[in-house]
Design an enzyme around this catalytic site. Structure first.
Site, PDB file in Angstrom:
ATOM      1  N   SER A 144       5.997 -28.499 -68.389  1.00 59.37           N
ATOM      2  CA  SER A 144       4.933 -27.967 -67.553  1.00 59.37           C
ATOM      3  C   SER A 144       3.782 -27.610 -68.478  1.00 59.37           C
ATOM      4  O   SER A 144       3.974 -27.437 -69.689  1.00 59.37           O
ATOM      5  CB  SER A 144       5.413 -26.705 -66.830  1.00 59.37           C
ATOM      6  N   TYR A 157       9.945 -18.627 -66.923  1.00 63.82           N
ATOM      7  CA  TYR A 157       9.567 -20.030 -66.735  1.00 63.82           C
ATOM      8  C   TYR A 157       8.814 -20.562 -67.953  1.00 63.82           C
ATOM      9  O   TYR A 157       9.095 -21.649 -68.461  1.00 63.82           O
ATOM     10  CB  TYR A 157       8.705 -20.152 -65.477  1.00 63.82           C
ATOM     11  N   LYS A 161      10.021 -23.644 -70.457  1.00 64.00           N
ATOM     12  CA  LYS A 161       9.272 -24.886 -70.631  1.00 64.00           C
ATOM     13  C   LYS A 161       8.798 -25.074 -72.070  1.00 64.00           C
ATOM     14  O   LYS A 161       8.703 -26.214 -72.551  1.00 64.00           O
ATOM     15  CB  LYS A 161       8.101 -24.933 -69.649  1.00 64.00           C
TER      16      LYS A 161
END
Length: 257
Positions: A144, A157, A161
């Site tokens: 991402s 998150y 990533k």
């Protein structure tokens, strides 16, 4: 069907029931691949597999990518059905809960890391073993833009990533002597269920306003589509990208330019 880029090749797609996974599976099938579709949502997986089978038969495998036995299981099913794995879209992921670090529980953190990072590691490990034995292959991991920048209230998150990008670089170096290429895609704002969920988390009372604020920051002035992500991912999995490995490829409408 016309001759395609993936004729005679076998592809495994995780997180395949929707979003990027479904779009990539559709492109792979249209380009001639045999596809093994993996997802933990059995109902959504069955529906997507039935839809895709109208193009070419798809083998659907229900699996939780965070579980070692499930990962070994989907790899074994791919080998049982087709005898090899030529392309791997290591894509399954979750967004988790948005909140400041001081308000997150260890369960909030562990849940995201288990799927987004351990799941990617387990997939890489088991598929690399197969590809080493057969003498080559191509892998694309889904990271991402959160893998190259920070984001307040989104730390699990973001950490996961960043980790995916690190794993990609290591796997590219380990796989190169065996003819294996490994790359990462790093999507920005893409119109998917996950993106819609995030706008609700950012502004539960007015998610449309959160969406409009996000669009206003994107130089191309719109969200991308899952199909545009699939264009990039399938190119990286194809022979057209034969000298591309170990790289992270942003697809974000110039947001991080």
């Amino acid at each position: 069907m016309a001759e395609g880029r993936f004729d005679g090749r076998v592809a495994v797609v995780t997180g395949g029931a929707a979003g990027f996974g479904k779009a990539v599976a559709q492109r792979l099938l249209a380009d001639g691949a045999e596809v093994v579709l993996v997802d933990r949502d059995a109902e959504a997986l069955a529906a997507t597999a039935a839809e895709l089978t109208e193009v070419r038969p798809v083998r659907a495998v229900r699996a939780d990518v965070s579980q070692e036995a499930d990962v070994a299981g989907y790899v074994a099913e791919a080998l049982d059905a087709h005898g090899r794995i030529d392309a791997f879209f290591n894509n399954a992921g979750i967004e988790g809960r948005m909140a400041p670090m001081t308000e997150l529980s260890i369960d909030d953190f562990d849940r995201v890391i288990a799927v987004n990072l351990r799941g990617v590691f387990l997939g890489l490990r088991d598929v690399l073993r197969v590809m080493k034995a057969q003498g080559g292959g191509a892998i694309v991991n889904t990271a991402s833009m959160a893998g190259i920048r920070g984001s307040a209230t989104f730390s699990p998150y973001v950490a996961s990533k960043h980790g995916v990008i690190g794993l990609t670089r290591c796997a590219a170096l380990e796989g190169a002597p065996f003819g294996i290429r490994v790359n990462t895609i790093a999507p920005g704002h893409i119109d998917t269920r996950m993106a819609r969920d995030l706008t609700h988390q950012v502004d539960p009372d007015n998610p449309q306003a959160a969406y409009e604020r996000a669009v206003a920051r994107i130089p191309l002035a719109r969200y991308g589509t899952a199909e545009e992500v699939a264009n990039l991912a399938t190119w990286l999995l194809s022979d057209e990208a034969s000298y591309v490995s170990g790289a992270t490829h942003l697809i974000d409408g110039a947001l991080n330019a």
